[in-house]
Design an enzyme around this catalytic site. Structure first.
Site, mmCIF file in Angstrom:
data_model
loop_
_atom_site.group_PDB
_atom_site.id
_atom_site.type_symbol
_atom_site.label_atom_id
_atom_site.label_comp_id
_atom_site.label_asym_id
_atom_site.label_seq_id
_atom_site.Cartn_x
_atom_site.Cartn_y
_atom_site.Cartn_z
ATOM 1 N N ASP A 40 -9.691 6.830 -0.862
ATOM 2 C CA ASP A 40 -9.138 5.596 -0.314
ATOM 3 C C ASP A 40 -8.668 5.857 1.116
ATOM 4 O OD1 ASP A 40 -8.037 2.764 -0.853
ATOM 5 O OD2 ASP A 40 -6.318 3.822 -0.004
ATOM 6 N N GLU A 53 -6.459 4.291 4.418
ATOM 7 C CA GLU A 53 -5.625 3.302 5.097
ATOM 8 C C GLU A 53 -6.092 3.288 6.540
ATOM 9 O OE1 GLU A 53 -3.871 1.402 3.286
ATOM 10 O OE2 GLU A 53 -3.963 2.649 1.485
ATOM 11 N N ASP A 78 -3.396 5.095 -4.226
ATOM 12 C CA ASP A 78 -4.517 4.222 -4.583
ATOM 13 C C ASP A 78 -5.699 5.019 -5.123
ATOM 14 O OD1 ASP A 78 -2.951 2.123 -3.786
ATOM 15 O OD2 ASP A 78 -4.211 1.498 -2.115
ATOM 16 N N HIS A 113 -1.195 0.701 -1.433
ATOM 17 C CA HIS A 113 -1.473 0.732 0.007
ATOM 18 C C HIS A 113 -1.002 2.029 0.664
ATOM 19 C CE1 HIS A 113 -2.685 -3.287 -0.782
ATOM 20 N NE2 HIS A 113 -1.458 -3.714 -0.959
#
Length: 204
Positions: A10, A12, A155, A150
């Site tokens: 994941d 960000e 995540d 987040h």
């Protein structure tokens, strides 16, 4: 499941599109072998410019945190080694795949591994869920979590648990004892109403 390692990842990011100049600011990943977590990777990375207040509020990642972080290029060099030879999974994988490809391109590493999408698979296998956002599926499936979303590693952790729920659903529904990564890739591309016919052909 295939005996090959699977990395659930994941990102960000500073925004929605690397084509518009957005960059990754954090990567989190969980490495699975035969359904067991064998390694993890988490690192903030400095994109070389300030993030806006919306992104800082959404992710909890501040400019002060990023100022002290290594560059994207440094982190992605390490991450390229972490995922080498592995198959990849993400929730809404098209988003993570484009950022992975863009960041790897900056260090002249091609992104060639296949990507399975837990969002597409959940739409097919968990059609009764209220929606297929990660947080909703975590609640729907009672996946253990610490309530933090987040942030990349959190995540990735819950997406790894979701991946195991997805493979278990295939096993239970079609008596398929060890659904391979390749089968899951094919399954995510099938129209919902053709799942039974598709799996019957696969199991023949």
């Amino acid at each position: 499941m295939s005996q090959d390692a699977i990395v659930v990842l994941d990102f960000e990011t500073t925004g929605l599109s690397p084509a518009q100049g957005d960059r990754a600011i954090e990567i989190g990943a969980v490495k699975l072998k035969q359904g067991v977590v064998v390694d993890r990777f988490q690192q903030l990375m400095n994109p070389g410019f300030a993030v806006n207040s919306f992104i800082a509020g959404y992710t909890g990642i501040t400019n002060e945190m990023l100022r002290l972080a290594p560059s994207c290029e440094t982190v992605m060099t390490d991450f390229a080694a972490f995922i080498d030879g592995c198959q990849l999974v993400a929730h809404n994988a098209s988003f993570d795949q484009k950022f992975l490809a863009a960041e790897l391109a900056r260090i002249h590493v091609p992104q060639s591994q296949p990507f399975a999408c837990s969002l597409l698979l959940a739409r097919r296998l968990f059609q009764d869920a209220p929606n297929h956002q990660l947080g909703t599926l975590v609640s729907y499936l009672a996946i253990e979590n610490d309530g933090v979303f987040h942030r990349a590693l959190n995540d990735a952790e819950v997406t790894a648990s979701l991946w195991l729920e997805l493979t278990a659903a295939v096993t239970q529904r079609w008596a398929c004892p060890a659904p391979s990564f390749e089968l899951m890739l094919k399954l995510q591309r099938q129209p919902k109403h053709q799942l039974e016919r598709f799996m019957k052909k696969q199991m023949a």
